[in-house]
Design a protein around this motif. Structure first.
Motif, PDB file in Angstrom:
ATOM      1  N   ALA A  86       0.837  -1.209   0.000  1.00 43.01           N
ATOM      2  CA  ALA A  86       0.000   0.000   0.000  1.00 43.01           C
ATOM      3  C   ALA A  86       0.870   1.256   0.000  1.00 43.01           C
ATOM      4  CB  ALA A  86      -0.926  -0.015   1.221  1.00 43.01           C
ATOM      5  N   LEU A  87       1.941   1.238   0.806  1.00 44.76           N
ATOM      6  CA  LEU A  87       2.836   2.409   0.857  1.00 44.76           C
ATOM      7  C   LEU A  87       3.495   2.644  -0.496  1.00 44.76           C
ATOM      8  CD1 LEU A  87       4.513   1.925   4.363  1.00 44.76           C
ATOM      9  CD2 LEU A  87       2.966   3.769   3.676  1.00 44.76           C
ATOM     10  N   ALA A  88       3.883   1.544  -1.149  1.00 44.69           N
ATOM     11  CA  ALA A  88       4.520   1.684  -2.469  1.00 44.69           C
ATOM     12  C   ALA A  88       3.536   2.243  -3.490  1.00 44.69           C
ATOM     13  CB  ALA A  88       5.052   0.332  -2.935  1.00 44.69           C
ATOM     14  N   MET A  89       2.250   1.893  -3.335  1.00 46.12           N
ATOM     15  CA  MET A  89       1.243   2.371  -4.290  1.00 46.12           C
ATOM     16  C   MET A  89       0.939   3.853  -4.068  1.00 46.12           C
ATOM     17  SD  MET A  89      -1.306  -0.933  -4.124  1.00 46.12           S
ATOM     18  CE  MET A  89      -2.451  -0.540  -5.440  1.00 46.12           C
ATOM     19  N   GLY A  90       1.086   4.321  -2.826  1.00 47.12           N
ATOM     20  CA  GLY A  90       0.771   5.710  -2.520  1.00 47.12           C
ATOM     21  C   GLY A  90      -0.729   5.890  -2.353  1.00 47.12           C
ATOM     22  N   GLY A  91      -1.127   7.003  -1.778  1.00 48.24           N
ATOM     23  CA  GLY A  91      -2.549   7.242  -1.530  1.00 48.24           C
ATOM     24  C   GLY A  91      -3.076   6.251  -0.509  1.00 48.24           C
ATOM     25  N   ARG A  92      -4.353   5.885  -0.627  1.00 45.55           N
ATOM     26  CA  ARG A  92      -4.942   4.919   0.303  1.00 45.55           C
ATOM     27  C   ARG A  92      -5.628   3.808  -0.477  1.00 45.55           C
ATOM     28  NH1 ARG A  92      -5.986   6.850   5.579  1.00 45.55           N
ATOM     29  NH2 ARG A  92      -5.168   8.951   5.887  1.00 45.55           N
ATOM     30  N   PRO A  93      -4.846   2.929  -1.078  1.00 43.03           N
ATOM     31  CA  PRO A  93      -5.465   1.874  -1.885  1.00 43.03           C
ATOM     32  C   PRO A  93      -6.260   0.907  -1.005  1.00 43.03           C
ATOM     33  CG  PRO A  93      -3.128   1.416  -1.579  1.00 43.03           C
ATOM     34  CD  PRO A  93      -3.382   2.771  -0.983  1.00 43.03           C
ATOM     35  N   GLY A  94      -7.396   0.444  -1.501  1.00 44.88           N
ATOM     36  CA  GLY A  94      -8.191  -0.540  -0.775  1.00 44.88           C
ATOM     37  C   GLY A  94      -7.587  -1.921  -0.931  1.00 44.88           C
ATOM     38  N   PRO A  95      -8.086  -2.888  -0.109  1.00 42.44           N
ATOM     39  CA  PRO A  95      -7.524  -4.243  -0.173  1.00 42.44           C
ATOM     40  C   PRO A  95      -7.665  -4.875  -1.552  1.00 42.44           C
ATOM     41  CG  PRO A  95      -9.217  -4.061   1.564  1.00 42.44           C
ATOM     42  CD  PRO A  95      -9.102  -2.719   0.923  1.00 42.44           C
ATOM     43  N   GLU A  96      -8.742  -4.531  -2.268  1.00 43.18           N
ATOM     44  CA  GLU A  96      -8.911  -5.127  -3.606  1.00 43.18           C
ATOM     45  C   GLU A  96      -7.802  -4.672  -4.551  1.00 43.18           C
ATOM     46  OE1 GLU A  96     -11.314  -3.224  -2.252  1.00 43.18           O
ATOM     47  OE2 GLU A  96     -12.464  -4.861  -1.348  1.00 43.18           O
ATOM     48  N   ALA A  97      -7.479  -3.378  -4.471  1.00 39.08           N
ATOM     49  CA  ALA A  97      -6.441  -2.842  -5.367  1.00 39.08           C
ATOM     50  C   ALA A  97      -5.089  -3.466  -5.044  1.00 39.08           C
ATOM     51  CB  ALA A  97      -6.372  -1.316  -5.228  1.00 39.08           C
ATOM     52  N   ILE A  98      -4.833  -3.670  -3.753  1.00 36.29           N
ATOM     53  CA  ILE A  98      -3.547  -4.276  -3.359  1.00 36.29           C
ATOM     54  C   ILE A  98      -3.503  -5.725  -3.866  1.00 36.29           C
ATOM     55  CG2 ILE A  98      -2.068  -4.925  -1.416  1.00 36.29           C
ATOM     56  CD1 ILE A  98      -3.429  -2.642   0.183  1.00 36.29           C
ATOM     57  N   ALA A  99      -4.602  -6.449  -3.662  1.00 39.25           N
ATOM     58  CA  ALA A  99      -4.656  -7.853  -4.101  1.00 39.25           C
ATOM     59  C   ALA A  99      -4.507  -7.946  -5.615  1.00 39.25           C
ATOM     60  CB  ALA A  99      -5.975  -8.478  -3.655  1.00 39.25           C
ATOM     61  N   GLU A 100      -5.110  -7.008  -6.304  1.00 42.34           N
ATOM     62  CA  GLU A 100      -5.048  -7.006  -7.770  1.00 42.34           C
ATOM     63  C   GLU A 100      -3.603  -6.803  -8.253  1.00 42.34           C
ATOM     64  OE1 GLU A 100      -6.481  -6.909 -10.731  1.00 42.34           O
ATOM     65  OE2 GLU A 100      -5.270  -5.423 -11.808  1.00 42.34           O
ATOM     66  N   LEU A 101      -2.892  -5.906  -7.571  1.00 41.51           N
ATOM     67  CA  LEU A 101      -1.486  -5.667  -7.951  1.00 41.51           C
ATOM     68  C   LEU A 101      -0.648  -6.931  -7.696  1.00 41.51           C
ATOM     69  CD1 LEU A 101       0.723  -3.710  -8.904  1.00 41.51           C
ATOM     70  CD2 LEU A 101       0.968  -2.935  -6.544  1.00 41.51           C
ATOM     71  N   LEU A 102      -0.878  -7.581  -6.545  1.00 38.28           N
ATOM     72  CA  LEU A 102      -0.127  -8.814  -6.246  1.00 38.28           C
ATOM     73  C   LEU A 102      -0.463  -9.906  -7.261  1.00 38.28           C
ATOM     74  CD1 LEU A 102      -0.371  -8.840  -2.333  1.00 38.28           C
ATOM     75  CD2 LEU A 102       1.649  -8.350  -3.711  1.00 38.28           C
TER      76      LEU A 102
END
Ligand SMILES: Nc1ncnc2c1ncn2[C@@H]1O[C@H](COP(=O)(O)OP(=O)(O)OP(=O)(O)O)[C@@H](O)[C@H]1O
Ligand code: SF4
Ligand SMILES: [Mg+2]
Length: 332
Positions: A119-135
């Motif tokens: 999340a820190l690498a993505m910046g802003g406040r990404p939700g869990p779905e966005a983090i999971a999608e990136l992984l």
């Protein structure tokens, strides 16, 4: 160094960098020149100490304090890296560059769950779905479980995929991967490289891979730059350079590379040791190890010139390119 109409994304010219060790200065780069273009994978190969990491880190001005810029210029994505102020450098690193290092566990914070680090690498406040999608894009199965994990709970390959996900999180223009698979099991190196290559191609970013593994990068790069003694000594399309090297050192690297030996024959390291320069090399830095050297090689520094679709830094490149490749004699 290849002539193209488009503006290069990275333009490094005659870069000279020394490390002050307290007792002497090690000249890690001795006039290195390199251009990287949009939407390509460029591999920089060379033995340990040839200057790969120094060149890669210089692109983001990420060198340690003992490193000194002694000459040359670096332009990355329109930013003059050598003269940029701190704010411009921060923006460049944050918005346009992504780094992947050799040891993924060292790149991750051992005390923080993976989800928070991503999340820190993505910046802003990404939700869990966005983090999971990136992984998931980095081909990590069960992203929800990985988000809850700490780095020590992941295998080396999974940790490196997390680092790759973090490196692409902000859609960089340029990814620099320094020996990205060297710490991983041989069985998964190819897969992690394939993921890196796929993500690069999807995003249209450029990827610079630093490696000593010529065979591995040959399968994944568009162009290859061979480094020796702090200079790029041969640079061109992978197929051309690998099939018909124009520099004796490229030849020797190929002869020493796994998979090139005759049945029953052991791998042969390149005889001799790489130079550790303390001043500008006024001859060919490879001369002490080169079977083709002539008096001129020890008296005159070779300059880069174009030959057979690549750039080469060797007085005798014409003789090298015509020879059968690679021969054991030349590698000796
Ligand atoms: N912090 C430092 N202090 C002193 N000398 C250094 C430092 N970092 C690198 N060097 C020297 O600079 C030269 C180039 O090193 P560099 O790490 O860039 O090479 P490399 O090609 O990345 O090698 P490797 O394959 O081992 O990673 C070497 O002679 C090395 O010993
Ligand atoms: S310039 Fe001479 S010594 Fe150097 S690589 Fe070419 S042939 Fe060998
Ligand atoms: Mg290195």
């Amino acid at each position: 160094m290849t002539a193209r109409a488009q503006e290069p994304l990275v333009d490094i010219a005659d870069l000279v960098i020394g490390y002050d060790t307290g007792t002497r200065q090690v000249r890690a780069l001795d006039g290195a020149s390199l251009q990287v273009f949009d939407d390509e994978t460029l591999a920089i190969v060379g033995e340990s100490g040839s200057g790969k990491t120094t060149l890669g880190m210089a692109a983001g001005r990420l060198l340690p304090p003992e490193a000194q810029l002694l000459g040359g210029r670096i332009n990355v994505s329109g930013v003059d890296v050598t003269s940029a102020d701190d704010a411009a450098l921060r923006r460049l690193r944050h918005d346009r560059l992504g780094f992947v290092f050799q040891n993924p566990t060292a790149a991750l914070d051992p005390t923080m769950r993976i989800g928070r680090q991503v999340a820190l690498a993505m910046g802003g406040r990404p939700g869990p779905e966005a983090i999971a999608e990136l992984l998931s894009r980095a081909e990590l199965n069960e992203p929800q479980r990985i988000m809850r994990a700490f780095p020590h709970e992941l295998s080396g390959g999974m940790a490196q995929r997390v680092v790759i996900a973090m490196a692409i999180a902000r859609q960089p223009h340029l990814l620099i991967a320094d020996e990205p698979t060297a710490s991983l099991d041989a069985s998964i190196r190819e897969k992690v490289m394939a993921t890196l290559g796929r993500l690069r191609a999807e995003s249209g970013a450029s990827l610079v891979i630093l490696s000593h593994d010529l065979r591995l990068i040959a399968r994944h790069a568009d162009r290859v730059a061979v480094m020796y003694g702090g200079r790029i000594v041969e640079l061109g399309p992978v197929v051309q350079v690998m099939q018909a090297p124009a520099h004796p050192y490229t030849n020797a690297l190929l002869a020493a590379a796994a998979g090139n030996e005759a049945p029953g024959e052991r791998l042969r390291p390149i005889p001799g040791t790489p130079p550790v320069l303390e001043a500008r090399c006024e001859a060919c830095a490879y001369a002490p190890r080169c079977a083709l050297r002539q008096p001129r090689c020890e008296a005159e520094r070779p300059e880069a010139r174009r030959l057979a679709g690549r750039e080469v830094v060797c007085h005798r490149a014409e003789a090298v390119i015509g020879a059968e490749q690679p021969t054991r004699q030349e590698a000796r």
